[in-house]
Design an enzyme around this catalytic site. Structure first.
Site, mmCIF file in Angstrom:
data_model
loop_
_atom_site.group_PDB
_atom_site.id
_atom_site.type_symbol
_atom_site.label_atom_id
_atom_site.label_comp_id
_atom_site.label_asym_id
_atom_site.label_seq_id
_atom_site.Cartn_x
_atom_site.Cartn_y
_atom_site.Cartn_z
ATOM 1 N N GLY A 199 7.500 26.718 5.267
ATOM 2 C CA GLY A 199 7.031 25.975 4.091
ATOM 3 C C GLY A 199 7.729 24.622 4.018
ATOM 4 O O GLY A 199 7.678 23.832 4.950
ATOM 5 N N GLY A 200 8.401 24.378 2.911
ATOM 6 C CA GLY A 200 9.069 23.096 2.761
ATOM 7 C C GLY A 200 8.074 21.952 2.705
ATOM 8 O O GLY A 200 6.858 22.147 2.589
ATOM 9 N N THR A 201 8.588 20.745 2.805
ATOM 10 C CA THR A 201 7.720 19.572 2.716
ATOM 11 C C THR A 201 6.703 19.540 3.838
ATOM 12 O O THR A 201 5.510 19.308 3.613
ATOM 13 C CB THR A 201 8.567 18.287 2.735
ATOM 14 O OG1 THR A 201 9.464 18.295 1.620
ATOM 15 C CG2 THR A 201 7.684 17.058 2.646
ATOM 16 N N ALA A 202 7.135 19.785 5.074
ATOM 17 C CA ALA A 202 6.223 19.710 6.218
ATOM 18 C C ALA A 202 5.098 20.731 6.108
ATOM 19 O O ALA A 202 3.913 20.404 6.274
ATOM 20 C CB ALA A 202 6.991 19.902 7.524
ATOM 21 N N LYS A 237 11.107 3.659 -5.964
ATOM 22 C CA LYS A 237 11.783 3.004 -4.852
ATOM 23 C C LYS A 237 10.936 1.809 -4.415
ATOM 24 O O LYS A 237 9.824 1.982 -3.950
ATOM 25 C CB LYS A 237 11.955 3.996 -3.688
ATOM 26 C CG LYS A 237 12.516 3.388 -2.410
ATOM 27 C CD LYS A 237 12.516 4.415 -1.279
ATOM 28 C CE LYS A 237 12.952 3.815 0.041
ATOM 29 N NZ LYS A 237 12.890 4.796 1.150
ATOM 30 N N LEU A 262 10.422 18.801 11.443
ATOM 31 C CA LEU A 262 11.546 18.878 12.372
ATOM 32 C C LEU A 262 11.200 19.654 13.635
ATOM 33 O O LEU A 262 11.849 19.472 14.667
ATOM 34 C CB LEU A 262 12.746 19.526 11.676
ATOM 35 C CG LEU A 262 13.270 18.807 10.422
ATOM 36 C CD1 LEU A 262 14.446 19.563 9.838
ATOM 37 C CD2 LEU A 262 13.645 17.374 10.735
ATOM 38 N N GLU A 275 15.069 4.715 7.665
ATOM 39 C CA GLU A 275 13.918 4.080 7.006
ATOM 40 C C GLU A 275 12.962 5.129 6.440
ATOM 41 O O GLU A 275 11.748 4.946 6.450
ATOM 42 C CB GLU A 275 13.192 3.171 7.994
ATOM 43 C CG GLU A 275 13.932 1.886 8.335
ATOM 44 C CD GLU A 275 13.730 0.783 7.299
ATOM 45 O OE1 GLU A 275 12.959 0.997 6.348
ATOM 46 O OE2 GLU A 275 14.356 -0.292 7.448
ATOM 47 N N ILE A 332 9.635 12.140 6.358
ATOM 48 C CA ILE A 332 8.420 12.473 5.614
ATOM 49 C C ILE A 332 7.269 11.576 6.053
ATOM 50 O O ILE A 332 6.114 12.014 6.132
ATOM 51 C CB ILE A 332 8.669 12.375 4.100
ATOM 52 C CG1 ILE A 332 9.638 13.472 3.656
ATOM 53 C CG2 ILE A 332 7.369 12.483 3.314
ATOM 54 C CD1 ILE A 332 10.009 13.413 2.190
#
Length: 510
Positions: A11-14, A78, A334, A343, A347
């Site tokens: 799962g996670g962001t990816a 940002k 990852l 930079e 993501i």
């Protein structure tokens, strides 16, 4: 044969980014089921808390409101990155510069010649309003601004764990993505070398038609089961370790609308402000600095005793898989590759690759090889150019105060593309046409801010009197607008406080 069952491992962001991308692209395919299999035993890295503006397009595509993002993910705005101490300090040269999310072409024309002649008296970021607003801690949005729109371009800082949860909620509720909790320890391949089924920790096996590997650095499917090698880039990017901590902040603490990237003797420090805390990371090269020295450096930066710190150490493997799509497996996040987060690359590359894969995915297995070959070329190119851009920051430095900085300049190994571009830019300033591929994720705008922020020398271009007068008028317009907006726009913290109050009030009335 048609693909009907898609498993996303991790799962996670990816994992949840690609779940949303796939679900949107396949929304008309009612017989396809997407399942995210998330291990309750394996945590996520969770330090990718900075983004670039591209994320806004994806969130809008998924149907996620900006209000929900700001309200649930401890998010702040940002407008760019402030680089400090990447160059030697001197009376003539500032030790900081901005890389804002803006175009440095006032009025749409190339005014770099004006900067080259007056570099001693101005910053290249003076060609846009973002740096002025960042320094004055302004919000990029008016109270009346529409969602995902502002007076200047912007992205977000957010709690990566909560962001993953927001993506998961959206995928499940809006796009009917299935969610399964289980730990996968391996996979079995068929006689053609494709993944036949995954193997769970309890010994059970389950087959799907297609797999997306978001298992992190383990890369359980693409790396281990299919043995797709990692192309090592540690000779170009020397940093290989990070210490990460979270520092609580008070509700009235000022909020910088930018990521701070402060260089030190063997790397740099990120400092990312969220609503209720700062995410701070000490990035370094273990060949040039020991872990104890890194902890001491982090302690000094935070002004906290080293024995009171319990930083999380993150080993960083620089490189990317020689293929990100092989057989019936695609790797993202990852599991696909990693370059240090200077930079906000993690993501960004994940979102880009997930969108590319989803838009080229065919439910007919026989058609996949053509799409996979093309997408692999694109992603390889994108990775190479991202690594070029990150390396550029180190290579351009004139610091000579440590072996680390000397090794990044004197002993550096540049790609042929970056070497050629830098050689060309010695006598002519960068042009949009130098970036011939739309898959240069960082293009002329990004390079100009870094090149000239770090005082890169390009041969001066002669200007006519008319050109100089025109450029000065455009620069005056920018300065006037910067001054006006710095007065009109709310303080960053005040804008977010007013937003959260309004959001809470509206929620209570439902």
């Amino acid at each position: 044969m048609k693909v009907k069952q898609i498993a996303i491992i991790g799962g996670g962001t990816a994992g949840w980014l690609v779940a949303n991308h796939l679900a949107v692209e396949l929304r008309a395919e009612s017989d396809i089921e997407i399942t995210v299999i998330e291990s309750p035993e394996i945590g996520i890295i969770g330090v990718g808390e900075g983004t670039v503006p591209h994320i806004k397009k994806s969130l809008q595509k998924f149907g996620i409101s900006e209000a929900d993002l700001l309200a649930t993910c401890d998010a702040t705005f940002k407008v760019g990155i402030k680089f400090v101490d990447w160059m030697e300090q001197s009376k003539e040269q500032s030790s900081w510069y901005y890389h804002p999310f803006a175009s440095p072409f006032p009025g749409g024309v190339d005014a770099t010649a004006l900067y080259q002649q007056h570099a001693h008296a101005m910053q290249f970021s003076d060609f846009c309003e973002s740096a002025t607003l960042a320094e004055s801690l302004r919000s990029p949005k008016q109270i009346s601004s529409l969602e995902y729109e502002g007076e200047v371009n912007y992205a977000y800082h957010f709690n990566a764990v909560k962001f993953g949860q927001l993506l998961a909620k959206n995928a499940r509720e809006k796009w009917n993505v299935k969610h399964q909790h289980a730990t996968i320890i391996g996979a079995q391949c068929d006689e053609l070398g494709a993944i036949q089924h995954v193997i769970y920790k309890d010994g059970q096996r389950q087959a799907f038609d297609f797999y997306v590997d978001c298992s992190g650095f383990q890369s359980i499917l693409l790396g281990k089961a299919l043995n797709v090698k990692l192309i090592d880039k540690s000779s170009q990017i020397l940093t290989d370790s990070a210490l990460a901590v979270q520092i609580p902040t008070t509700s009235n603490a000022s909020l910088a609308p930018y990521t701070l990237a402060k260089a030190h003797s063997a790397g740099w420090i990120w400092d990312i402000p969220l609503i209720n805390r700062r995410g701070v990371g000490f990035v370094y090269s273990s060949a040039h600095l020991s872990e104890s020295q890194a902890i001491e450096g982090l302690s000094h930066y935070l002004q906290i005793d080293a024995d009171q710190l319990s930083p999380r150490k993150i080993p960083m493997r620089m490189g990317y898989r020689e293929k990100f799509w092989h057989q019936n497996v695609v790797a993202l996040g990852l599991a696909q590759g990693f370059v240090e987060p200077l930079e906000a690359t993690s993501i960004f590359v994940t979102d880009f690759a997930a969108e590319l894969f989803a838009s080229h995915f065919s439910t007919n297995k026989e058609n996949m090889s053509i799409a996979s070959e093309y997408c692999n070329r694109v992603v390889t190119y994108a990775w190479e150019r991202v690594i070029d851009f990150v390396q550029l920051h180190y290579y351009l430095s004139n610091r000579k105060d440590s072996d680390f900085w000397i090794d990044n300049t004197k002993n550096s190994k540049l790609s042929d593309v970056l070497s050629e571009r830098l050689a060309m830019w010695r006598f002519i300033s960068p042009k949009k046409s130098d970036f011939f591929s739309r898959f240069d994720l960082f293009d002329v705008d990004n390079f100009l801010f870094v090149l000239y922020g770090m005082k890169f020398n390009t041969r001066d271009k002669t200007m006519t009197t008319y050109e100089e007068q025109y450029f000065r008028k455009e620069l005056d317009k920018i300065r006037q607008r910067s001054h006006r907006l710095s007065k009109e726009l709310l303080d960053h913290r005040d804008w977010l406080n007013q937003f959260h109050h309004a959001y809470k009030t509206a929620f209570e009335r439902r």
